[in-house]
Scaffold this motif. Structure first.
Motif, PDB file in Angstrom:
ATOM      1  N   ASP A 133      18.951   5.500   2.473  1.00 23.50           N
ATOM      2  CA  ASP A 133      20.138   5.188   3.232  1.00 23.50           C
ATOM      3  C   ASP A 133      20.336   3.542   2.803  1.00 23.50           C
ATOM      4  N   GLY A 134      19.322   3.017   1.997  1.00 25.31           N
ATOM      5  CA  GLY A 134      19.491   1.522   1.944  1.00 25.31           C
ATOM      6  C   GLY A 134      18.900   0.708   2.781  1.00 25.31           C
ATOM      7  N   VAL A 135      18.110   1.389   3.749  1.00 26.13           N
ATOM      8  CA  VAL A 135      17.013   0.615   4.668  1.00 26.13           C
ATOM      9  C   VAL A 135      15.773   1.120   4.423  1.00 26.13           C
ATOM     10  N   ALA A 136      14.999  -0.061   4.262  1.00 25.10           N
ATOM     11  CA  ALA A 136      13.549   0.279   3.941  1.00 25.10           C
ATOM     12  C   ALA A 136      12.985   0.821   5.209  1.00 25.10           C
ATOM     13  N   ASP A 137      11.903   1.895   4.915  1.00 27.50           N
ATOM     14  CA  ASP A 137      11.320   2.463   5.796  1.00 27.50           C
ATOM     15  C   ASP A 137      10.766   1.686   6.952  1.00 27.50           C
ATOM     16  N   ASN A 138      10.274   0.525   6.577  1.00 24.27           N
ATOM     17  CA  ASN A 138       9.518  -0.411   7.593  1.00 24.27           C
ATOM     18  C   ASN A 138      10.609  -1.220   8.354  1.00 24.27           C
ATOM     19  N   CYS A 149      15.201   5.257  12.025  1.00 24.16           N
ATOM     20  CA  CYS A 149      15.091   6.855  11.710  1.00 24.16           C
ATOM     21  C   CYS A 149      14.792   6.813  10.124  1.00 24.16           C
ATOM     22  N   PRO A 150      13.542   6.861   9.707  1.00 27.86           N
ATOM     23  CA  PRO A 150      13.284   6.742   8.446  1.00 27.86           C
ATOM     24  C   PRO A 150      13.649   8.140   7.574  1.00 27.86           C
ATOM     25  N   ASN A 151      13.606   9.061   8.434  1.00 25.07           N
ATOM     26  CA  ASN A 151      13.860  10.216   7.840  1.00 25.07           C
ATOM     27  C   ASN A 151      15.313  10.811   7.967  1.00 25.07           C
ATOM     28  N   GLU A 152      16.103   9.962   8.583  1.00 25.65           N
ATOM     29  CA  GLU A 152      17.574  10.239   8.514  1.00 25.65           C
ATOM     30  C   GLU A 152      18.365   9.195   8.123  1.00 25.65           C
ATOM     31  N   ALA A 153      19.279   9.546   7.216  1.00 23.67           N
ATOM     32  CA  ALA A 153      20.333   8.515   6.631  1.00 23.67           C
ATOM     33  C   ALA A 153      21.239   7.939   7.785  1.00 23.67           C
ATOM     34  N   GLY A 154      21.272   6.493   7.836  1.00 23.66           N
ATOM     35  CA  GLY A 154      22.068   6.057   8.581  1.00 23.66           C
ATOM     36  C   GLY A 154      22.310   4.485   8.225  1.00 23.66           C
ATOM     37  N   PRO A 155      23.429   3.878   8.871  1.00 26.63           N
ATOM     38  CA  PRO A 155      23.903   2.669   8.184  1.00 26.63           C
ATOM     39  C   PRO A 155      22.824   1.444   8.555  1.00 26.63           C
ATOM     40  N   ALA A 156      22.880   0.407   7.987  1.00 24.20           N
ATOM     41  CA  ALA A 156      21.991  -0.673   8.113  1.00 24.20           C
ATOM     42  C   ALA A 156      22.312  -1.364   9.595  1.00 24.20           C
ATOM     43  N   GLU A 157      23.607  -1.505   9.850  1.00 19.42           N
ATOM     44  CA  GLU A 157      24.025  -2.084  11.004  1.00 19.42           C
ATOM     45  C   GLU A 157      23.573  -1.205  12.449  1.00 19.42           C
ATOM     46  N   ASN A 158      23.311  -0.013  12.242  1.00 18.25           N
ATOM     47  CA  ASN A 158      22.586   0.937  13.389  1.00 18.25           C
ATOM     48  C   ASN A 158      21.077   0.994  13.137  1.00 18.25           C
ATOM     49  N   ASN A 159      20.298  -0.128  12.217  1.00 18.36           N
ATOM     50  CA  ASN A 159      18.949   0.046  12.124  1.00 18.36           C
ATOM     51  C   ASN A 159      18.502   1.368  11.379  1.00 18.36           C
ATOM     52  N   ASN A 189       0.872  -1.169  -0.069  1.00 21.60           N
ATOM     53  CA  ASN A 189      -0.028  -0.119   0.050  1.00 21.60           C
ATOM     54  C   ASN A 189       0.911   1.215  -0.065  1.00 21.60           C
ATOM     55  N   GLU A 190       2.225   1.266  -0.107  1.00 18.22           N
ATOM     56  CA  GLU A 190       2.956   2.211  -0.201  1.00 18.22           C
ATOM     57  C   GLU A 190       4.049   2.012  -1.301  1.00 18.22           C
ATOM     58  N   ALA A 191       3.928   2.903  -2.091  1.00 19.90           N
ATOM     59  CA  ALA A 191       4.986   2.938  -3.219  1.00 19.90           C
ATOM     60  C   ALA A 191       6.313   2.821  -3.006  1.00 19.90           C
ATOM     61  N   GLY A 192       7.155   2.062  -3.271  1.00 20.96           N
ATOM     62  CA  GLY A 192       8.627   1.808  -2.859  1.00 20.96           C
ATOM     63  C   GLY A 192       9.191   1.569  -4.172  1.00 20.96           C
ATOM     64  N   THR A 193      10.611   0.818  -4.255  1.00 23.38           N
ATOM     65  CA  THR A 193      11.195   0.463  -5.035  1.00 23.38           C
ATOM     66  C   THR A 193      11.553  -1.218  -5.325  1.00 23.38           C
ATOM     67  N   ALA A 194      11.837  -1.562  -6.621  1.00 23.88           N
ATOM     68  CA  ALA A 194      12.105  -3.020  -6.502  1.00 23.88           C
ATOM     69  C   ALA A 194      13.209  -3.435  -5.482  1.00 23.88           C
ATOM     70  N   GLU A 195      14.368  -2.615  -5.457  1.00 24.47           N
ATOM     71  CA  GLU A 195      15.281  -3.018  -4.554  1.00 24.47           C
ATOM     72  C   GLU A 195      14.814  -3.041  -3.328  1.00 24.47           C
ATOM     73  N   MET A 196      13.979  -2.457  -2.802  1.00 23.41           N
ATOM     74  CA  MET A 196      13.426  -2.528  -1.282  1.00 23.41           C
ATOM     75  C   MET A 196      12.190  -3.236  -1.230  1.00 23.41           C
ATOM     76  N   ASN A 197      12.209  -4.259  -2.446  1.00 20.35           N
ATOM     77  CA  ASN A 197      10.934  -5.167  -2.326  1.00 20.35           C
ATOM     78  C   ASN A 197       9.641  -4.491  -2.147  1.00 20.35           C
TER      79      ASN A 197
END
Length: 469
Positions: free
Chosen positions: A287-292, A296-306, A271-279
């Motif tokens: 930041d390469g981490v899907a919002d779900n 911190c969906p509005n601040e870029a951060g590394p995957a290892e820090n969620n 129900n939310e438009a996304g990208t194929a890379e993020m399934n």
């Protein structure tokens, strides 16, 4: 005849509105219920018969019509557009050509092979038929000079079927019957009536016979050869990966609710438009981490820090993840921990210069404990710093003696600081004997200055494993 023509025209107009089936492999059997008319006149024979097709439609003078069910047919489809048909007729003959006769009984049994031209006309409601066959005809005796006769005939037929439902047709036909026994027995027989076709099996009742139904046990649609399209998306269920949800052909019948190009079954965020890379899920901060999955969906951060950026709580430029002293500002060179300044080192040495030892021994005098405790307090503030304890002597005595005594005194200071709570892996010690004087050994005051313990930063040594426990 005038009224019959009007009826035929009206029927054609009504029937033309519908596209229907005819007798074929799905409906192989037919039964016809007809009224027939026998005409001996337009057969090209001698009087009392006229020339070929002369007064062909003269129903009043020449046609012998039995106004009831007087002809029955049974047909069976045999393939390639051909139907084998048997017909039985009765009639009463009152006109033999242009000559009236007493009522003669008429019986006929005919067998023909009929060919439908309907397929050549785009399978519409209009179904012309040509036929050829043979029969046996019997006409009863008269009390005049016309004798009764019977015998075999060679038959030719032209007929029209007007299909107005899948199984029912209005049929009209004209048969020429050429007699082999008596030339005067040759005649036309016309018939009109209703034909019913049947015999096809449609197990699921969807209007597609089992023979052509690829899904004979499940109601479906003709355009899908009898197979269903449950969600009505134009993709039959057999090829539809989402048969109960209307979807798109590009997604094999599955929907893409959010229109992001990822079909719902593969979309983790349908129900939310996304990208194929993020399934199919969005990544608002890129930041390469899907919002779900991003804390911190509005601040870029590394995957290892969620997906959150690392903090620098003490603001020293060393991120907390790399900062060994995250709550105290330090330097990057010291892994985020503070380093002692020159003033701090000077203060340590002011205390160390007051440390006294028993004469010619490494035993620390009791009055030096306060100074050593102050040194330990300062060292605790710099938990990531390795301190080096140096022992020095004057030139009295041999070099070897002085070197050994300086090592033992430096070790005594180290041992005291370890007992005061400083981890052993943060301390090193060494004795240098009389090799590093800071005053002249020629005077008593100079020799006193040279007998000392100094503390410096061991910048070239990493913190060793703590062996104090």
């Amino acid at each position: 005849m005038k009224h019959f023509s009007k009826f035929l025209l009206a029927s054609m107009l009504v029937l033309g509105l519908t596209s229907v089936n005819a007798q074929d492999a799905n409906n192989p059997w037919s039964i016809g219920i007809q009224t027939n008319a026998v005409d001996f006149y337009p057969t090209g024979e001698d009087a009392p018969q006229g020339d070929w097709f002369n007064d062909y439609f003269n129903t009043g003078d020449h046609w012998n019509i039995l106004p009831s069910v007087s002809r029955l047919t049974v047909g069976r489809y045999i393939g390639a557009g051909f139907v084998a048909e048997f017909a039985g007729s009765i009639n009463q003959i009152e006109h033999f050509g242009d000559r009236p006769v007493d009522d003669l009984s008429y019986y006929s049994a005919d067998l023909s092979a009929n060919y439908s031209l309907r397929a050549l006309l785009n399978d519409g409601w209009f179904d012309p038929v040509l036929g050829v066959g043979g029969g046996y005809n019997w006409i009863g005796d008269t009390d005049n000079d016309l004798q009764g006769f019977d015998g075999l005939t060679l038959n030719g037929k032209l007929g029209l079927n007007f299909w107005f439902t899948d199984n029912v047709a209005l049929t009209v036909e004209s048969n020429y019957k050429h007699s082999f026994e008596t030339e005067t027995a040759s005649h036309f027989q016309h018939a009109a009536g209703i034909k019913f076709i049947f015999g096809g099996t449609d197990s699921d009742g969807d209007g597609v016979y089992d023979k052509d139904d690829e899904c004979p046990e499940t109601p479906g649609l003709p355009e899908f050869n009898g197979c269903p399209d449950s969600d009505g998306d134009g993709i039959e269920d057999r090829m539809d990966e989402c048969p109960n949800e209307a979807g798109l052909a590009q997604f094999n019948g599955c929907p893409d609710t959010d229109g992001d190009g990822v079909a719902d079954p593969q979309d983790e965020c349908p129900n939310e438009a996304g990208t194929a890379e993020m399934n199919g899920c969005p990544d608002a901060d890129g930041d390469g981490v899907a919002d779900n999955e991003d804390d911190c969906p509005n601040e870029a951060g590394p995957a290892e820090n969620n997906g959150c950026p690392y903090e620098d709580a003490d603001g020293d430029g060393v991120l907390d993840k790399d900062d060994e002293c995250p709550n105290v500002a330090g330097t990057a060179a010291n892994n985020g921990c503070p380093e002692p300044t020159a003033e701090v080192v000077s203060e340590l040495n002011e205390y160390s210069n007051t440390v006294l030892f028993d004469l010619n021994k490494a035993t620390i005098s009791t009055e030096s404990e306060d100074a050593l405790n102050s040194i330990a307090d300062i060292m605790e503030e710099y938990s990531n710093t390795v301190f080096h304890i140096e022992g020095h002597t004057d030139s009295s005595g041999s070099d070897q003696y002085n070197l050994q005594l300086s090592k033992e005194r430096a070790q005594s200071v180290k041992d005291y600081l370890v007992s005061a709570g400083i981890p052993e892996n943060r301390l090193t010690s060494e004795g240098y004997g009389e090799t590093r004087p800071i005053a002249s050994n020629s005077t008593s005051s100079g020799r006193q200055e040279n007998r000392r313990v100094e503390i410096s930063l061991d910048e070239d040594k990493e913190m060793r494993e703590d062996t104090s426990n």
